[in-house]
Design an enzyme around this catalytic site. Structure first.
Site: not given
Length: 318
Positions: A256, A282, A161
């Protein structure tokens, strides 16, 4: 007269001979002074300026550096035993690797940084811009400080991320010759849910083709993201990963929105609130079977990084 000429010629020849002997002897003395252990005419065993291929005893062969995602790290976390978020996704990768490898050969390090994302729901958090800058600087500093002491240590990077954006940016710097170490010292990088994932990303499995990283989709609407979340969308990496393109693996789940947002800015902006409020996929890279066929993103990452570790040379310790 003839005798005198013969004597002169003989004296001249002897003089030249003596001069040659002295010259050779002088050169030999000079070479032996520069490198007393090298035979005359033989090059030294180590080229001038080339360090011996040994490292201090506490230098690992491989430094595996992990950069956690948003809300999965803290500035004061222990980089060798991270506890800021016990459910941090990347510990599913790094903990088994730390257990499986001799710490004298493999250092497993988690970058401790203020991994936050200020938004209307969390107005007191650090902004994405500041968080990302802190994580990037700490990753660079870690690699640079290790390299200064351990010049032959190789690196493997892992990011998730926000951490994938950071690890990807630093990989790009190194791959394009602008980083803190030469590109040949990086064994490889694994990026999970990279917010700057582009259509050319290389992945091991079901690489989405209908979208791209949110930072690319929303670059044209960066004023909106700065207003809502104090987050500047920086677009694609201008030069990609350079020499490290083939060594960089990107993993992304199709639904995502971080790594697979709509291609146009309007569509991405329309779904920004959806991301902020509900982007459950996610958080499922440890269980989602639809990212890499036959396994999960975390398990594939663990196996891939272990193969990189196994390929690294064992550097003698001084």
């Amino acid at each position: 007269m003839a005798g005198k000429r013969k004597g002169g010629r003989l004296g001249l020849a002897l003089g030249v001979l003596v001069l040659v002997v002295l010259l050779v002897a002088g050169v030999g003395w000079w070479l032996s002074r520069e490198n007393p252990t090298s035979p005359i005419g033989q090059p030294p065993a180590t080229e001038p300026g080339e360090p011996e291929r040994t490292q201090p005893a506490d230098c690992p062969d491989v430094s595996l550096i992990s950069v956690p995602g948003t809300w999965e790290s803290a500035a004061d976390d222990d980089p060798y035993n991270p506890q800021a978020n016990p459910n941090s996704l990347l510990t599913k990768v790094t903990a088994p690797l730390a257990e499986a490898n001799d710490p004298a050969r493999v250092e497993v390090y988690t970058v401790p940084y203020t991994a936050q994302f200020r938004n209307p729901q969390l107005p007191e958090d650090v902004s994405y811009n500041d968080s990302r800058a802190e994580g990037t600087e700490k990753l660079r500093d870690k690699i640079a400080s290790t390299h200064e002491r351990c010049p032959f240590t190789k690196y493997a990077l892992l990011g998730f991320s926000q951490g994938a954006v950071i690890a990807g940016d630093v990989t790009g710097e190194i791959g394009n010759g602008d980083g803190v170490v030469p590109a040949d010292l990086v064994l490889g990088t694994v990026l999970i849910a990279d917010g700057r994932r582009d259509q050319g990303a290389i992945g091991p499995g079901l690489q989405p083709t209908n979208g791209q990283g949110m930072e690319i989709s929303l670059q044209g609407a960066s004023g909106l993201t700065e207003l809502i979340a104090d987050a500047t969308m920086t677009g694609p990496r201008p030069a990609g990963f350079g020499a490290l393109t083939e060594q960089t693996a990107s993993l992304c789940a199709g639904p995502d929105l971080i790594c697979n947002a709509p291609m146009d800015a309007a569509g991405g902006a329309a779904r920004l609130s959806e991301f902020l409020n509900n982007n459950a996929v996610h958080a499922e890279y440890d269980t989602n079977p639809n990212v890499v066929e036959g396994t999960t993103a975390t398990e594939w990452s663990r196996q891939h990084l272990q193969s990189l570790i196994d390929s690294a040379e064992e550097v003698p310790h001084s």
